[in-house]
Design an enzyme around this catalytic site. Structure first.
Site, short mmCIF file in Angstrom:
data_model
loop_
_atom_site.label_atom_id
_atom_site.label_comp_id
_atom_site.label_asym_id
_atom_site.label_seq_id
_atom_site.Cartn_x
_atom_site.Cartn_y
_atom_site.Cartn_z
N ASP A 94 -6.83 -6.72 3.54
CA ASP A 94 -6.48 -5.20 3.30
C ASP A 94 -6.46 -4.75 5.12
OD1 ASP A 94 -5.28 -3.22 3.43
OD2 ASP A 94 -7.27 -2.16 2.42
N GLY A 95 -5.56 -4.72 5.58
CA GLY A 95 -5.20 -3.98 7.16
C GLY A 95 -4.63 -5.21 7.90
N HIS A 108 -0.82 -1.18 -4.74
CA HIS A 108 -2.03 -1.15 -4.08
C HIS A 108 -2.18 0.63 -3.30
CE1 HIS A 108 -6.15 -1.67 -1.54
NE2 HIS A 108 -5.53 -0.92 -0.87
N ASP A 168 -4.70 3.60 -2.07
CA ASP A 168 -5.51 3.98 -1.03
C ASP A 168 -6.23 5.28 -1.23
OD1 ASP A 168 -6.41 1.78 0.75
OD2 ASP A 168 -4.63 2.33 1.11
N HIS A 228 -8.34 1.35 -4.49
CA HIS A 228 -9.33 0.87 -3.21
C HIS A 228 -9.86 1.96 -3.50
CE1 HIS A 228 -9.86 -0.12 1.37
NE2 HIS A 228 -10.83 -0.24 0.19
N MET A 240 -11.87 -5.97 4.47
CA MET A 240 -11.05 -5.10 5.44
C MET A 240 -11.14 -5.85 6.51
SD MET A 240 -10.24 -2.55 4.02
CE MET A 240 -9.07 -1.24 4.99
N MET A 289 -11.99 4.66 -0.84
CA MET A 289 -12.83 4.18 0.76
C MET A 289 -13.52 6.66 0.36
SD MET A 289 -9.82 3.50 3.04
CE MET A 289 -8.66 3.55 1.57
N SER A 303 0.86 -1.06 -0.04
CA SER A 303 0.10 -0.21 0.18
C SER A 303 0.77 1.34 0.18
CB SER A 303 -0.79 0.46 1.31
OG SER A 303 -1.41 0.91 1.53
N GLY A 317 -9.45 4.14 6.66
CA GLY A 317 -8.45 4.92 7.74
C GLY A 317 -7.33 5.12 7.21
N MET A 377 -8.67 7.97 -0.08
CA MET A 377 -9.79 8.31 1.40
C MET A 377 -10.46 9.98 0.95
SD MET A 377 -7.79 6.87 4.37
CE MET A 377 -6.81 5.40 3.93
N GLY A 416 1.14 -2.20 3.67
CA GLY A 416 1.60 -1.04 3.88
C GLY A 416 2.77 -0.66 4.85
N SER A 417 2.54 -0.92 6.21
CA SER A 417 3.58 -0.46 6.97
C SER A 417 4.67 -2.07 6.77
CB SER A 417 3.09 -0.38 7.78
OG SER A 417 2.32 -1.19 8.63
C1 DX5 Z 1 -6.51 0.71 5.45
C2 DX5 Z 1 -5.80 0.77 4.21
C3 DX5 Z 1 -5.48 0.08 4.37
C4 DX5 Z 1 -3.36 0.58 4.94
C5 DX5 Z 1 -2.78 -0.29 5.12
O1 DX5 Z 1 -7.66 1.84 5.87
O2 DX5 Z 1 -7.29 1.11 3.27
O3 DX5 Z 1 -4.88 -0.72 2.38
O4 DX5 Z 1 -2.85 1.32 3.92
O5 DX5 Z 1 -1.47 0.23 5.83
P1 DX5 Z 1 -1.27 -2.15 6.99
O6 DX5 Z 1 -0.70 -2.71 6.37
O7 DX5 Z 1 -0.55 -0.49 7.38
O8 DX5 Z 1 -2.45 -1.94 7.81
ZN ZN Z 2 -6.87 -0.47 1.77
#
Ligand code: DX5
Ligand code: ZN
Length: 246
Positions: free
Chosen positions: A199-200, A57, A59, A90, A161, A92, A34, A166, A61, A221-222
């Site tokens: 995801d998450g 990915h 995101d 994605h 999710m 949101m 992400s 968020g 928002m 992501g992280s």
């Molecule tokens: C959260 C996002 C995720 C997020 C995941 O709302 O949709 O895609 O970037 O990050 P990690 O892997 O750090 O939970």
């Molecule tokens: Zn996402």
């Protein structure tokens, strides 16, 4: 590393192959870093650091559907232009029927909208496929799968999710895994043809549980961008998931 037939198809030329066919899905785990966890001041470099990924990915928002605000179509187009990896957008956002087709037209491989934000999920899926993308439906942790069983044949990806949408860096919610198991059964029995994406909170400690439950696309992501070597992190996550895949 993409695992369906139109690998390498340039943006805009995928219209005839956008529908996912069960024969194209090999159940090889796919890793989707992400960009939310990347350094936004160096996006072109950050995209190159995950060149071994399957999907990138992205995101989106809008500070309405979720409290956070990230980036939108102009940034997606800039990233798409330099990314060696197909984009997985994605959204949101509220009113996805208005905005989602633009991401497909811009060349995203997959565009996922939230079920909770869609007045007519079928119509959105048709528009996405017509614009040449795979169509994805996302469910927040508290949203049941049953409500959407009748529209899922119109989709190619189901994003479950595993945190409240968020923010990156949240803790994985294992209580959502029965929903992944339920979806996996429907795919394995031939009732649905879908990529199952989680995801998450996906990282080295949680990916095996998600893979065991039946996910085949893993957003991280992280766990990827927080690693010293994102390429190595991707390979390690993929190997962990592959070891669990049945
Ligand atoms: C959260 C996002 C995720 C997020 C995941 O709302 O949709 O895609 O970037 O990050 P990690 O892997 O750090 O939970
Ligand atoms: Zn996402």
């Amino acid at each position: 590393m993409a695992r369906w037939r139109d690998t390498g198809t340039p943006a805009g030329e995928a219209a005839l192959t956008s529908r996912l066919d069960s024969a194209d899905v090999t159940r090889e785990p796919m890793i989707a870093p992400s960009l939310l966890s990347a350094d936004f001041a160096r996006l072109a470099d950050e995209v190159q650091r995950v060149a071994d990924a399957d999907w990138l990915h992205f995101d989106v928002m809008d500070a309405h559907f979720v409290p956070n605000l990230t980036f939108g179509l102009p940034v997606m187009q800039a990233v798409q232009a330099v990314s060696p990896v197909p984009l997985d957008c994605h959204l949101m956002i509220e009113n996805p029927q208005r905005w989602a087709p633009g991401y497909a037209e811009a060349g995203s491989r997959n565009v996922t909208v939230h079920a909770e934000a869609c007045a007519d999920p079928r119509a959105v899926a048709r528009d996405l496929r017509a614009a040449g993308a795979l169509a994805g439906l996302a469910l927040k942790p508290g949203t049941p799968l049953d409500t959407y069983l009748d529209v899922l044949p119109e989709f190619d990806t189901l994003l479950v999710m595993t945190v409240e949408p968020g923010f990156g860096g949240q803790e994985f919610m294992a209580e959502v895994l029965p929903k992944v198991r339920q979806a996996r059964k429907l795919v394995d029995s031939g009732h649905l043809t879908l990529f199952l994406e989680v995801d998450g909170g996906i990282n080295a400690d949680t990916i095996a549980q998600a893979a065991e439950a039946g996910a085949d696309v893993f957003v991280a992501g992280s766990a990827v961008y927080g690693a010293d070597d994102p390429g190595k992190a991707i390979a390690a996550l993929r190997a962990q998931a592959a070891a669990m895949a049945r």
